[in-house]
Design a protein around this motif. Structure first.
Motif, PDB file in Angstrom:
ATOM      1  N   GLY A 137       0.826  -1.203   0.000  1.00 22.63           N
ATOM      2  CA  GLY A 137       0.000   0.000   0.000  1.00 22.63           C
ATOM      3  C   GLY A 137       0.860   1.253   0.000  1.00 22.63           C
ATOM      4  O   GLY A 137       2.074   1.201   0.210  1.00 22.63           O
ATOM      5  N   ASP A 138       0.219   2.405  -0.214  1.00 22.63           N
ATOM      6  CA  ASP A 138       0.952   3.669  -0.310  1.00 22.63           C
ATOM      7  C   ASP A 138       1.732   3.988   0.960  1.00 22.63           C
ATOM      8  O   ASP A 138       2.869   4.462   0.896  1.00 22.63           O
ATOM      9  N   ALA A 139       1.133   3.734   2.124  1.00 25.51           N
ATOM     10  CA  ALA A 139       1.825   4.028   3.378  1.00 25.51           C
ATOM     11  C   ALA A 139       3.061   3.154   3.533  1.00 25.51           C
ATOM     12  O   ALA A 139       4.120   3.623   3.956  1.00 25.51           O
ATOM     13  N   GLN A 140       2.934   1.866   3.197  1.00 30.94           N
ATOM     14  CA  GLN A 140       4.081   0.966   3.293  1.00 30.94           C
ATOM     15  C   GLN A 140       5.199   1.393   2.350  1.00 30.94           C
ATOM     16  O   GLN A 140       6.386   1.333   2.704  1.00 30.94           O
ATOM     17  N   VAL A 141       4.827   1.834   1.144  1.00 29.17           N
ATOM     18  CA  VAL A 141       5.826   2.269   0.165  1.00 29.17           C
ATOM     19  C   VAL A 141       6.617   3.450   0.707  1.00 29.17           C
ATOM     20  O   VAL A 141       7.845   3.490   0.628  1.00 29.17           O
ATOM     21  N   LEU A 142       5.909   4.420   1.287  1.00 29.48           N
ATOM     22  CA  LEU A 142       6.597   5.579   1.849  1.00 29.48           C
ATOM     23  C   LEU A 142       7.473   5.178   3.016  1.00 29.48           C
ATOM     24  O   LEU A 142       8.615   5.629   3.141  1.00 29.48           O
ATOM     25  N   GLU A 143       6.960   4.327   3.894  1.00 29.42           N
ATOM     26  CA  GLU A 143       7.730   3.902   5.067  1.00 29.42           C
ATOM     27  C   GLU A 143       9.028   3.211   4.652  1.00 29.42           C
ATOM     28  O   GLU A 143      10.102   3.486   5.203  1.00 29.42           O
ATOM     29  N   GLN A 199       4.858  13.621   5.989  1.00 27.66           N
ATOM     30  CA  GLN A 199       3.872  12.886   5.195  1.00 27.66           C
ATOM     31  C   GLN A 199       3.406  11.628   5.922  1.00 27.66           C
ATOM     32  O   GLN A 199       2.221  11.281   5.898  1.00 27.66           O
ATOM     33  N   LEU A 200       4.321  10.956   6.584  1.00 26.00           N
ATOM     34  CA  LEU A 200       3.943   9.767   7.345  1.00 26.00           C
ATOM     35  C   LEU A 200       2.961  10.120   8.457  1.00 26.00           C
ATOM     36  O   LEU A 200       2.019   9.370   8.726  1.00 26.00           O
ATOM     37  N   VAL A 201       3.171  11.264   9.083  1.00 20.58           N
ATOM     38  CA  VAL A 201       2.301  11.672  10.186  1.00 20.58           C
ATOM     39  C   VAL A 201       0.972  12.212   9.680  1.00 20.58           C
ATOM     40  O   VAL A 201      -0.107  11.774  10.109  1.00 20.58           O
ATOM     41  N   GLU A 202       1.021  13.155   8.736  1.00 26.19           N
ATOM     42  CA  GLU A 202      -0.188  13.868   8.326  1.00 26.19           C
ATOM     43  C   GLU A 202      -1.043  13.105   7.331  1.00 26.19           C
ATOM     44  O   GLU A 202      -2.266  13.170   7.382  1.00 26.19           O
ATOM     45  N   VAL A 203      -0.408  12.380   6.410  1.00 24.12           N
ATOM     46  CA  VAL A 203      -1.166  11.685   5.369  1.00 24.12           C
ATOM     47  C   VAL A 203      -1.503  10.261   5.770  1.00 24.12           C
ATOM     48  O   VAL A 203      -2.614   9.773   5.533  1.00 24.12           O
ATOM     49  N   HIS A 204      -0.543   9.592   6.400  1.00 21.77           N
ATOM     50  CA  HIS A 204      -0.729   8.175   6.685  1.00 21.77           C
ATOM     51  C   HIS A 204      -1.023   7.876   8.147  1.00 21.77           C
ATOM     52  O   HIS A 204      -1.098   6.710   8.545  1.00 21.77           O
ATOM     53  N   GLY A 205      -1.183   8.904   8.969  1.00 20.22           N
ATOM     54  CA  GLY A 205      -1.670   8.721  10.326  1.00 20.22           C
ATOM     55  C   GLY A 205      -0.711   8.073  11.296  1.00 20.22           C
ATOM     56  O   GLY A 205      -1.134   7.539  12.323  1.00 20.22           O
TER      57      GLY A 205
END
Length: 291
Positions: A112-118, A141-147
């Motif tokens: 998923g998108d959050a995993q890709v960013l992480e 982005q991890l905090v604001e977009v992906h919670g």
């Protein structure tokens, strides 16, 4: 299927470890295959923006001699059937193109998108590949977009919460000052000191012009706050822009990944794209020619 939100470190470390330890064998199970290089695309939202050309050239030379020693990590590209998006390994992908490779070994995973960013943040932070603004933007982005909480982000990248918080604060600086930081004209220490200034851009110009140290910069900020005389940057007043022009600047800046300024004079004007390095200019050219 996307994994539910949880502690980041252990799961991502396991995945990254799997990528690093997997031998290059296109016949292996688990999604490892040779993929035509033209079917692989960069992730436009990945945390690293700048790739020094000398670094890519050195890696390309190594690839010509020894090949790609580790596969890259990709996922099926959203809305592009049969294509793949890079999760980790863009530097190897860029260097492989320079080396003239036609296929690239890749480990394919559904993410998923959050995993890709992480994964992108962790890979680059662990290898010290991000500049301070890239790293701060990824944390935000991890905090604001992906919670993700600040504690989760800090734990995932192996940094302290204060480190994460201090970097994110740098995003409050004016864009020109952030560009100075990305270009290496000032350090993160200078930038942190400038956060306390009423006019950080004027002081940043003075810091660069005089080659001031971080300690000197802190003294300069205190002096300015106390009403001391600080040579201001040359003023360049411009007419106030209408809402449509401002919105257009935001849209173009997001599309190109750099600051875009629209200067309109009754239907005739200029479109200015500000870059801080030749790598950023190259990236803009690549986006425009691809479009």
């Amino acid at each position: 299927m996307m994994v539910e939100k949880r502690g980041l470190g252990r799961g991502l470390s396991a995945l990254l470890g799997e990528v690093e330890e997997t031998p290059v064998d296109a016949g292996a199970a688990g999604g490892l295959r040779d993929i035509p290089i033209e079917l692989i695309h960069r992730n436009e939202k990945q945390p690293r923006w700048v790739f020094p050309e000398v670094e890519i050239e050195e890696l390309a030379a190594s690839i010509r001699e020894k090949g790609v020693l580790q596969p890259i990590l990709v996922r099926p590209a959203p809305e592009m059937d049969g294509h793949f998006e890079i999760v980790a390994g863009e530097r190897r992908w860029r260097a492989s193109q320079k080396a003239g490779l036609h296929v690239l070994p890749a480990l394919v995973r559904e993410l998923g998108d959050a995993q890709v960013l992480e994964i992108g943040v962790i890979e680059n932070v662990q290898r010290s590949a991000l500049n301070a603004i890239e790293e701060a933007s990824a944390y935000q982005q991890l905090v604001e977009v992906h919670g993700r909480s600040a504690a989760e982000v800090a734990d995932a990248v192996g940094k302290s919460r204060s480190h994460v918080a201090n970097l994110v604060r740098l995003l409050a600086l004016p864009d020109p000052v952030r560009q100075y930081l990305m270009a290496g004209q000032i350090t993160a220490g200078h930038a942190r000191a400038l956060l306390g200034a009423d006019d950080p851009l004027a002081l940043a110009d003075l810091v660069i012009a005089k080659g001031l140290s971080v300690r000197d910069t802190e003294s300069l900020v205190r002096k300015a706050a106390g009403g001391g005389v600080v040579t201001p940057r040359p003023a360049s007043p411009r007419p106030r822009k209408d809402t449509d022009t401002q919105a257009l600047e935001v849209d173009l800046s997001e599309a190109l990944g750099l600051t875009v300024e629209v200067i309109d004079r009754g239907g005739i004007g200029e479109l200015r794209v500000k870059y801080a390095s030749l790598e950023q200019l190259d990236e803009v050219c690549r986006r425009l020619t691809r479009a």
